[in-house]
Design a protein around this motif. Structure first.
Motif, PDB file in Angstrom:
ATOM      1  N   VAL A   1       0.739  -1.112  -0.014  1.00 33.66           N
ATOM      2  CA  VAL A   1       0.239   0.067   0.031  1.00 33.66           C
ATOM      3  C   VAL A   1       0.952   0.845  -0.179  1.00 33.66           C
ATOM      4  O   VAL A   1       2.055   0.905   0.500  1.00 33.66           O
ATOM      5  N   PRO A   2       0.927   3.017  -1.138  1.00 34.65           N
ATOM      6  CA  PRO A   2       1.546   3.445  -1.189  1.00 34.65           C
ATOM      7  C   PRO A   2       1.624   3.916   0.567  1.00 34.65           C
ATOM      8  O   PRO A   2       0.709   4.154   0.809  1.00 34.65           O
ATOM      9  N   PRO A   3       2.825   5.083   0.641  1.00 39.04           N
ATOM     10  CA  PRO A   3       2.706   5.644   2.141  1.00 39.04           C
ATOM     11  C   PRO A   3       1.597   6.784   2.050  1.00 39.04           C
ATOM     12  O   PRO A   3       0.925   6.849   0.550  1.00 39.04           O
ATOM     13  N   ASP A   4       0.897   6.783   4.027  1.00 37.54           N
ATOM     14  CA  ASP A   4       0.164   7.431   3.705  1.00 37.54           C
ATOM     15  C   ASP A   4       0.243   8.941   3.139  1.00 37.54           C
ATOM     16  O   ASP A   4       1.308   9.513   3.278  1.00 37.54           O
ATOM     17  N   ARG A   5      -0.371  10.265   1.825  1.00 36.06           N
ATOM     18  CA  ARG A   5      -0.505  11.497   1.058  1.00 36.06           C
ATOM     19  C   ARG A   5      -0.217  12.328   2.388  1.00 36.06           C
ATOM     20  O   ARG A   5       0.460  12.961   1.889  1.00 36.06           O
ATOM     21  N   ARG A   6      -0.605  12.299   3.295  1.00 33.22           N
ATOM     22  CA  ARG A   6      -0.487  13.367   4.069  1.00 33.22           C
ATOM     23  C   ARG A   6       0.860  13.184   4.464  1.00 33.22           C
ATOM     24  O   ARG A   6       1.779  14.356   4.626  1.00 33.22           O
ATOM     25  N   LEU A   7       1.570  11.990   4.830  1.00 32.20           N
ATOM     26  CA  LEU A   7       3.078  12.150   4.875  1.00 32.20           C
ATOM     27  C   LEU A   7       4.044  12.434   4.076  1.00 32.20           C
ATOM     28  O   LEU A   7       5.185  13.342   4.609  1.00 32.20           O
ATOM     29  N   ALA A   8       3.439  12.115   3.014  1.00 29.30           N
ATOM     30  CA  ALA A   8       4.546  12.227   1.628  1.00 29.30           C
ATOM     31  C   ALA A   8       4.308  13.836   2.248  1.00 29.30           C
ATOM     32  O   ALA A   8       5.902  14.162   1.191  1.00 29.30           O
ATOM     33  N   ALA A   9       3.173  13.920   1.835  1.00 30.94           N
ATOM     34  CA  ALA A   9       2.800  15.673   1.365  1.00 30.94           C
ATOM     35  C   ALA A   9       3.548  16.877   2.636  1.00 30.94           C
ATOM     36  O   ALA A   9       3.983  17.553   1.702  1.00 30.94           O
ATOM     37  N   ALA A  10       3.831  16.140   3.338  1.00 32.87           N
ATOM     38  CA  ALA A  10       4.748  16.813   4.779  1.00 32.87           C
ATOM     39  C   ALA A  10       5.794  16.599   4.701  1.00 32.87           C
ATOM     40  O   ALA A  10       6.552  17.382   4.653  1.00 32.87           O
ATOM     41  N   GLN A  11       6.423  15.182   4.142  1.00 36.22           N
ATOM     42  CA  GLN A  11       7.086  15.104   3.819  1.00 36.22           C
ATOM     43  C   GLN A  11       8.286  16.364   3.143  1.00 36.22           C
ATOM     44  O   GLN A  11       9.650  16.885   2.927  1.00 36.22           O
ATOM     45  N   ARG A  12       7.694  16.402   1.632  1.00 36.53           N
ATOM     46  CA  ARG A  12       8.530  17.220   0.834  1.00 36.53           C
ATOM     47  C   ARG A  12       8.157  18.513   0.338  1.00 36.53           C
ATOM     48  O   ARG A  12       8.961  19.101   0.282  1.00 36.53           O
TER      49      ARG A  12
END
Length: 179
Positions: free
Chosen positions: A63-74
């Motif tokens: 399952v892909p990473p949580d979109r909110r986590l990815a958005a926070a990371q970038r």
């Protein structure tokens, strides 16, 4: 793909900013330091973030990473790179340190994202690649931390420049590519 594309769009914006800055610096006789760091701390970190998350998710059939986590990371990566560059070029030591620290947070979030993806993996055949990605991120964390110290304490540059360069220019991208 949405997570990777978000990182690639920010990487492209950083590359465009670095190119414009480099042209202006060449015409006016400015320093190469700023455009180089926008290109490396912004473009390279964001591109590697997007690619490693895409490949890890795809290869592991997870399952892909949580979109909110990815958005926070970038977001942390983009703001951290901008803060570090602005702090050093403007002579604002606390901003250079804060930007570097935020970039380290972004790298830690990337590592967390990759680890959680691998743990949910249905296939284990690409775990070695993920280990290389995590080793590359660990090198970047140390290299960026050294850069943040140099930005906050310029008198340490003679001691920390070489390991900072080595970790960020050869180990981070090199181990990522190898992975």
């Amino acid at each position: 793909h949405d997570i990777a594309w978000g990182a690639f769009r920010l990487a492209l914006a950083a590359a465009a900013g670095a190119a414009v800055w480099a042209v202006v610096a060449a015409v006016r006789g400015g320093s190469w330091w700023g455009p180089l760091h926008v290109l490396l701390a912004g473009t390279a970190v964001l591109a590697i973030s997007g690619a490693t998350q895409l490949f890890t998710t795809t290869w592991s059939a997870a399952v892909p990473p949580d979109r909110r986590l990815a958005a926070a990371q970038r977001t942390a990566a983009a703001l951290g790179a901008a803060g570090a560059v602005a702090g050093v070029t403007g002579g604002v030591r606390w901003l250079a340190a804060a930007g570097g620290a935020l970039l380290v947070v972004a790298l830690a979030l990337l590592a967390f994202s990759l680890l959680t993806t691998v743990r949910r993996s249905l296939l284990r055949r690409f775990d070695l690649s993920a280990r290389f990605y995590l080793l590359a991120i660990a090198c970047a964390v140390v290299g960026v931390s050294l850069g943040a110290v140099m930005g906050a304490l310029p008198e340490t540059r003679h001691l920390l420049r070489l390991p900072h360069l080595h970790l960020n220019l050869t180990r981070f991208p090199g181990l990522t590519i190898l992975g």
